[in-house]
Design a protein around this motif. Structure first.
Motif, PDB file in Angstrom:
ATOM      1  N   UNK A 366       0.842  -1.191   0.000  1.00 16.51           N
ATOM      2  CA  UNK A 366       0.000   0.000   0.000  1.00 16.51           C
ATOM      3  C   UNK A 366       0.873   1.235   0.000  1.00 16.51           C
ATOM      4  N   UNK A 367       0.748   2.031  -1.053  1.00 17.24           N
ATOM      5  CA  UNK A 367       1.480   3.277  -1.190  1.00 17.24           C
ATOM      6  C   UNK A 367       0.482   4.413  -0.995  1.00 17.24           C
ATOM      7  N   UNK A 396      -5.120  10.859   3.392  1.00 20.52           N
ATOM      8  CA  UNK A 396      -4.851  10.080   4.599  1.00 20.52           C
ATOM      9  C   UNK A 396      -5.532   8.726   4.509  1.00 20.52           C
ATOM     10  N   UNK A 397      -4.944   7.753   5.187  1.00 19.35           N
ATOM     11  CA  UNK A 397      -5.507   6.409   5.302  1.00 19.35           C
ATOM     12  C   UNK A 397      -5.601   6.056   6.773  1.00 19.35           C
ATOM     13  N   UNK A 398      -6.782   5.696   7.215  1.00 21.86           N
ATOM     14  CA  UNK A 398      -7.020   5.441   8.631  1.00 21.86           C
ATOM     15  C   UNK A 398      -7.869   4.183   8.779  1.00 21.86           C
ATOM     16  N   UNK A 399      -7.651   3.481   9.883  1.00 18.34           N
ATOM     17  CA  UNK A 399      -8.385   2.245  10.168  1.00 18.34           C
ATOM     18  C   UNK A 399      -8.218   1.263   9.006  1.00 18.34           C
ATOM     19  N   UNK A 440       2.664  17.632  -2.335  1.00 15.33           N
ATOM     20  CA  UNK A 440       1.675  16.795  -1.652  1.00 15.33           C
ATOM     21  C   UNK A 440       2.294  15.722  -0.777  1.00 15.33           C
ATOM     22  N   UNK A 441       1.444  15.096   0.004  1.00 13.99           N
ATOM     23  CA  UNK A 441       1.918  14.020   0.890  1.00 13.99           C
ATOM     24  C   UNK A 441       0.744  13.153   1.328  1.00 13.99           C
ATOM     25  N   UNK A 442       1.092  11.973   1.806  1.00 14.55           N
ATOM     26  CA  UNK A 442       0.112  11.047   2.352  1.00 14.55           C
ATOM     27  C   UNK A 442       0.379  10.788   3.827  1.00 14.55           C
ATOM     28  N   UNK A 443      -0.693  10.513   4.553  1.00 17.13           N
ATOM     29  CA  UNK A 443      -0.589  10.227   5.983  1.00 17.13           C
ATOM     30  C   UNK A 443      -1.229   8.869   6.270  1.00 17.13           C
ATOM     31  N   UNK A 444      -0.490   8.007   6.919  1.00 19.92           N
ATOM     32  CA  UNK A 444      -1.031   6.713   7.355  1.00 19.92           C
ATOM     33  C   UNK A 444      -1.256   6.809   8.857  1.00 19.92           C
TER      34      UNK A 444
END
Length: 450
Positions: A366-367, A396-399, A440-444
């Motif tokens: 998962x990217x 963002x990706x949560x749970x 940009x950016x992603x948050x896990x």
């Protein structure tokens, strides 16, 4: 919970009801003869004729129309036709506002037949191309209770010279609910196989086959480009299962539709079950600006990264990992995420490569975060270039729940090997070197693995 969700979805799908007998078209079977029979008898069957039926006009299905063809019977798009092969009667264009829910067609089915469209031909609903986002061999928009089954759909030079525009989807479903699409084979298709545009609810897509589609095997596009969607809105309560082939992609495209009058519509994807799939090398969960923006000067973009919530991916087999997809575009994740995702369940995921091989490809399970890639529009002038993705997006990706993730048979539970947050940087040497990069950016956030 998600097993219960699947059963609830399937139990609530209202399938078409065929009443009365079938009328078999005989004599000289033309598109006009089929249309007249449908208008008179509603339930029409077409035997194997031993020769193709040429369709210079679409077969138009009204409410309570059912079309059944011998599995061997071939239908060809007419050599000068720019139109689809089959459509429903009341197409409601949702380009300028939320999809109209009134006066919908109901209770429609198509079974059997081998359906050919001309290679590289975009298929519209009418000769005037009045609905710009319609590009399917079979187009159903604004319909309740649909069954499409036991069909073969092909791009084919049998229909005449190649078109001058672009390839078409095999099946385009828009603003529909209660649909069953099953046992569909795609041969030499050069665009999406089954393409669903929101709003859509309570559908099942299963037993789909196709090799190297050149685009998405199945696309659940709640948001979409205005050149390839008839309507926009939330997709929910879908089951996609038993999809197989090789060298294909799968898309979930959420976002927010921005209408010209300044209003907006959320285009979320939620409460879906996707299981028993093989032959997919990446699942794309992100909004992607229209690739033609730079060329046309348009600004066809999503108002947000969109939301994906409560989606189960189960029993997915990745036969061969790759770092480059269609057109050489980068692939950084088996599940590529640039949307606000919550409650994603990845269970029984089998990757035939080792985790070390995937690391060498700079690939994770998962990217999470944006991508950057330049589309040069056939020009050497950087002023003509555009960005394929949105490198400035924040998501963002949560749970997130990971269960039984195996690479080359070995269970992997180390999150550093399975997931990655992307933090994009601007390339100071662009356009001398590419890609352009961004901010940009992603948050896990919370991830659980077992």
């Amino acid at each position: 919970m998600n097993r219960i969700l699947k059963n609830e979805i399937l139990n609530r799908i209202e399938q078409p009801c065929i009443t009365g007998g079938w009328h078999e078209v005989s004599g000289e079977v033309t598109a006009n003869a089929i249309q007249q029979a449908l208008n008179k008898y509603c339930n029409v069957s077409i035997p194997y004729l031993g020769k193709p039926i040429i369709l210079d006009e679409p077969i138009v299905l009204s409410s309570n129309n059912h079309l059944k063809a011998d599995s061997r019977q071939v239908f060809l798009q007419g050599p000068t036709s720019n139109m689809c092969l089959v459509r429903n009667e009341h197409i409601k264009d949702g380009a300028n506002g939320p999809a109209d829910q009134n006066g919908r067609d109901k209770n429609i089915s198509i079974e059997g037949g081998i359906w050919h469209i001309r290679t590289n031909q975009q298929c519209y609903t009418d000769r005037e191309e009045s609905v710009k986002g319609a590009i399917g061999a079979i187009i159903l928009c604004g319909v309740e209770q649909i069954a499409l089954k036991n069909m073969v759909i092909c791009d084919s030079e049998l229909c005449g010279p190649a078109g001058l525009t672009d390839s078409s989807y095999g099946i385009q479903i828009s603003n529909c609910k209660n649909f069953m699409i099953e046992n569909i084979d795609f041969n030499d298709n050069h665009r999406d196989g089954v393409h669903v545009n929101g709003p859509a609810a309570f559908g099942c897509i299963r037993r789909i086959r196709g090799e190297k589609m050149g685009d998405d095997m199945v696309a659940l596009n709640a948001w979409d480009w205005n050149t390839s969607a008839i309507t926009f809105g939330t997709i929910e309560h879908l089951v996609v299962e038993d999809v197989a082939g090789s060298g294909n992609e799968f898309r979930l495209l959420p976002g927010q539709k921005l209408f010209d009058d300044g209003t907006a519509a959320d285009c979320d994807i939620r409460n879906c079950v996707i299981e028993n799939l093989s032959g997919i090398y990446t699942f794309k969960l992100y909004a992607q600006p229209n690739i033609a923006n730079a060329e046309t000067g348009a600004n066809d973009v999503s108002g947000s990264v969109g939301k994906v919530e409560n989606v189960l991916f189960q029993n997915i087999t990745f036969a061969k990992a790759t770092s480059a997809g269609f057109h050489g575009l980068p692939v950084k994740g088996l599940f590529e995420v640039c949307a606000d995702c919550r409650y994603l369940f990845l269970e029984d995921i089998f990757v035939q490569n080792t985790v070390q091989q995937c690391e060498q490809l700079d690939l994770r399970l998962m990217n999470v975060g944006p991508l950057s890639a330049v589309w040069k529009n056939g020009s050497d002038n950087p002023d003509d270039w555009g960005e394929v993705f949105d490198p400035d997006a924040v998501c963002s990706a949560d749970e997130i729940y990971l269960k039984n993730i195996r690479f080359a048979g070995t269970a992997i539970t180390d999150l550093n090997l399975l997931t990655r947050e992307v933090h994009m940087k601007v390339n100071p040497d662009y356009p001398k070197t590419t890609p352009k990069g961004g901010t940009g950016y992603g948050m896990i956030k919370r991830v659980y693995v077992e």
